[in-house]
Design a protein around this motif. Structure first.
Motif, PDB file in Angstrom:
ATOM      1  N   VAL A  78       0.988  -1.134  -0.060  1.00 18.36           N
ATOM      2  CA  VAL A  78       0.051   0.167   0.036  1.00 18.36           C
ATOM      3  C   VAL A  78       0.960   1.172   0.073  1.00 18.36           C
ATOM      4  N   THR A  79       0.410   2.348  -0.563  1.00 17.49           N
ATOM      5  CA  THR A  79       1.251   3.659  -0.492  1.00 17.49           C
ATOM      6  C   THR A  79       0.531   4.660   0.179  1.00 17.49           C
ATOM      7  N   ILE A  80       1.150   5.471   0.902  1.00 16.38           N
ATOM      8  CA  ILE A  80       0.625   6.377   1.773  1.00 16.38           C
ATOM      9  C   ILE A  80       1.030   7.590   1.024  1.00 16.38           C
ATOM     10  N   MET A  81       0.138   8.596   0.627  1.00 13.14           N
ATOM     11  CA  MET A  81       0.618   9.669  -0.110  1.00 13.14           C
ATOM     12  C   MET A  81       0.141  11.121   0.781  1.00 13.14           C
ATOM     13  N   GLY A  82       1.053  11.805   1.184  1.00 14.53           N
ATOM     14  CA  GLY A  82       0.583  12.999   1.875  1.00 14.53           C
ATOM     15  C   GLY A  82       1.396  14.253   1.613  1.00 14.53           C
ATOM     16  N   ASP A  83       1.699  15.052   2.412  1.00 17.37           N
ATOM     17  CA  ASP A  83       2.594  16.009   2.535  1.00 17.37           C
ATOM     18  C   ASP A  83       3.294  15.999   3.835  1.00 17.37           C
ATOM     19  N   LYS A  84       4.566  17.003   3.863  1.00 18.82           N
ATOM     20  CA  LYS A  84       5.339  16.740   4.993  1.00 18.82           C
ATOM     21  C   LYS A  84       4.760  17.395   6.348  1.00 18.82           C
ATOM     22  N   LYS A  85       3.684  17.844   6.215  1.00 18.32           N
ATOM     23  CA  LYS A  85       3.033  18.226   7.382  1.00 18.32           C
ATOM     24  C   LYS A  85       2.188  17.448   8.234  1.00 18.32           C
ATOM     25  N   ILE A  86       2.306  16.231   7.784  1.00 20.17           N
ATOM     26  CA  ILE A  86       1.356  15.293   8.519  1.00 20.17           C
ATOM     27  C   ILE A  86       2.056  14.944   9.755  1.00 20.17           C
ATOM     28  N   PRO A  87       1.005  14.903  11.004  1.00 21.71           N
ATOM     29  CA  PRO A  87       1.803  14.686  12.384  1.00 21.71           C
ATOM     30  C   PRO A  87       2.265  13.219  12.047  1.00 21.71           C
ATOM     31  N   TYR A  88       3.241  12.850  12.977  1.00 21.10           N
ATOM     32  CA  TYR A  88       3.869  11.640  12.778  1.00 21.10           C
ATOM     33  C   TYR A  88       2.684  10.572  13.659  1.00 21.10           C
ATOM     34  N   ALA A  89       2.275  11.223  14.588  1.00 23.27           N
ATOM     35  CA  ALA A  89       1.160  10.307  15.246  1.00 23.27           C
ATOM     36  C   ALA A  89       0.106   9.696  14.536  1.00 23.27           C
ATOM     37  N   LEU A  90      -0.459  10.588  13.395  1.00 23.95           N
ATOM     38  CA  LEU A  90      -1.427  10.128  12.364  1.00 23.95           C
ATOM     39  C   LEU A  90      -0.854   9.133  11.436  1.00 23.95           C
ATOM     40  N   LEU A  91       0.372   9.464  10.899  1.00 27.06           N
ATOM     41  CA  LEU A  91       1.106   8.544  10.143  1.00 27.06           C
ATOM     42  C   LEU A  91       1.326   7.119  10.837  1.00 27.06           C
ATOM     43  N   LYS A  92       1.702   7.267  12.210  1.00 25.35           N
ATOM     44  CA  LYS A  92       1.791   5.959  12.742  1.00 25.35           C
ATOM     45  C   LYS A  92       0.585   5.088  12.881  1.00 25.35           C
ATOM     46  N   ARG A  93      -0.428   5.847  13.085  1.00 19.15           N
ATOM     47  CA  ARG A  93      -1.764   4.998  13.070  1.00 19.15           C
ATOM     48  C   ARG A  93      -2.340   4.558  12.073  1.00 19.15           C
ATOM     49  N   ILE A  94      -2.036   5.358  10.832  1.00 17.45           N
ATOM     50  CA  ILE A  94      -2.224   4.771   9.591  1.00 17.45           C
ATOM     51  C   ILE A  94      -1.553   3.437   9.168  1.00 17.45           C
ATOM     52  N   MET A  95      -0.180   3.522   9.440  1.00 12.48           N
ATOM     53  CA  MET A  95       0.720   2.612   9.415  1.00 12.48           C
ATOM     54  C   MET A  95       0.569   1.124  10.164  1.00 12.48           C
ATOM     55  N   LEU A  96      -0.088   1.476  11.299  1.00 11.05           N
ATOM     56  CA  LEU A  96      -0.557   0.388  12.262  1.00 11.05           C
ATOM     57  C   LEU A  96      -1.867  -0.198  11.787  1.00 11.05           C
ATOM     58  N   THR A  97      -2.772   0.405  11.320  1.00 13.19           N
ATOM     59  CA  THR A  97      -4.081  -0.063  10.651  1.00 13.19           C
ATOM     60  C   THR A  97      -3.628  -1.022   9.303  1.00 13.19           C
ATOM     61  N   CYS A  98      -2.500  -0.343   8.492  1.00 10.87           N
ATOM     62  CA  CYS A  98      -2.077  -1.067   7.352  1.00 10.87           C
ATOM     63  C   CYS A  98      -1.443  -2.661   7.858  1.00 10.87           C
ATOM     64  N   ALA A  99      -0.627  -2.477   8.809  1.00 10.56           N
ATOM     65  CA  ALA A  99       0.111  -3.927   9.211  1.00 10.56           C
ATOM     66  C   ALA A  99      -0.984  -4.597   9.995  1.00 10.56           C
ATOM     67  N   SER A 100      -1.978  -4.055  10.329  1.00 13.07           N
ATOM     68  CA  SER A 100      -2.997  -5.252  10.940  1.00 13.07           C
ATOM     69  C   SER A 100      -3.997  -5.772  10.358  1.00 13.07           C
ATOM     70  N   SER A 101      -3.965  -5.613   8.872  1.00 14.18           N
ATOM     71  CA  SER A 101      -4.814  -5.988   7.994  1.00 14.18           C
ATOM     72  C   SER A 101      -3.930  -6.530   7.068  1.00 14.18           C
ATOM     73  N   ASP A 102      -2.558  -6.999   7.210  1.00 13.45           N
ATOM     74  CA  ASP A 102      -1.558  -7.886   6.442  1.00 13.45           C
ATOM     75  C   ASP A 102      -1.058  -7.076   5.238  1.00 13.45           C
ATOM     76  N   PHE A 103      -0.876  -5.597   5.430  1.00 11.57           N
ATOM     77  CA  PHE A 103      -0.345  -4.884   4.313  1.00 11.57           C
ATOM     78  C   PHE A 103       0.917  -4.358   4.968  1.00 11.57           C
ATOM     79  N   THR A 104       1.907  -5.167   4.578  1.00 11.87           N
ATOM     80  CA  THR A 104       3.173  -4.927   5.339  1.00 11.87           C
ATOM     81  C   THR A 104       4.338  -4.227   4.397  1.00 11.87           C
ATOM     82  N   ASN A 105       4.045  -4.221   3.028  1.00 11.02           N
ATOM     83  CA  ASN A 105       4.757  -3.598   2.361  1.00 11.02           C
ATOM     84  C   ASN A 105       4.309  -2.001   2.123  1.00 11.02           C
ATOM     85  N   ILE A 106       4.732  -1.052   3.114  1.00  5.30           N
ATOM     86  CA  ILE A 106       4.035   0.037   3.003  1.00  5.30           C
ATOM     87  C   ILE A 106       5.242   1.110   2.523  1.00  5.30           C
TER      88      ILE A 106
END
Length: 118
Positions: A78-106
């Protein structure tokens, strides 16, 4: 009828280039162009996973599972696209959600805006 080597190669190529895209902006989180959550609600919630995004990823995983073998299931991307102003906490939650549904190639992508000239 047997498929030719070229036909099999082209099928692999097209499957490989089908990207799943999560777009994050200041207001919304979108999956494949569909709004799945509000950025402000996700930041205010105490959950580590995003329920709307998790549901959409699970649906996509089922779709991919029907079309692929067990070997390619482990390589879900999965590809996460955004700008540099995305808070790290939000990015971390998105990546945890991806990993919990077996999308590990982020993959992460940054949106560049054209600079205005004076």
């Amino acid at each position: 009828m047997k498929e030719s080597h070229r036909t099999r190669r082209m099928e692999r190529h097209h499957k490989r280039n089908k990207k799943l895209l999560i777009l994050v902006n200041k207001d919304n989180i979108m999956f494949q162009g569909k709004v799945v959550a509000s950025t402000h609600q996700v930041m205010d919630a105490r959950q580590s996973v995003i329920p709307g995004l998790l549901n959409e990823l699970n649906l996509a995983a089922r779709q991919l599972g029907k079309r692929s073998s067990e070997k390619t299931v482990k390589k879900r991307g999965v590809t996460i696209m955004g700008d540099k102003k995305i808070p790290y906490a939000l990015l971390k939650r998105i990546m945890l959600t991806c990993a919990s549904s077996d999308f590990t190639n982020i993959s992460l992508a940054v949106v560049h805006k054209a600079q205005e000239k004076n």
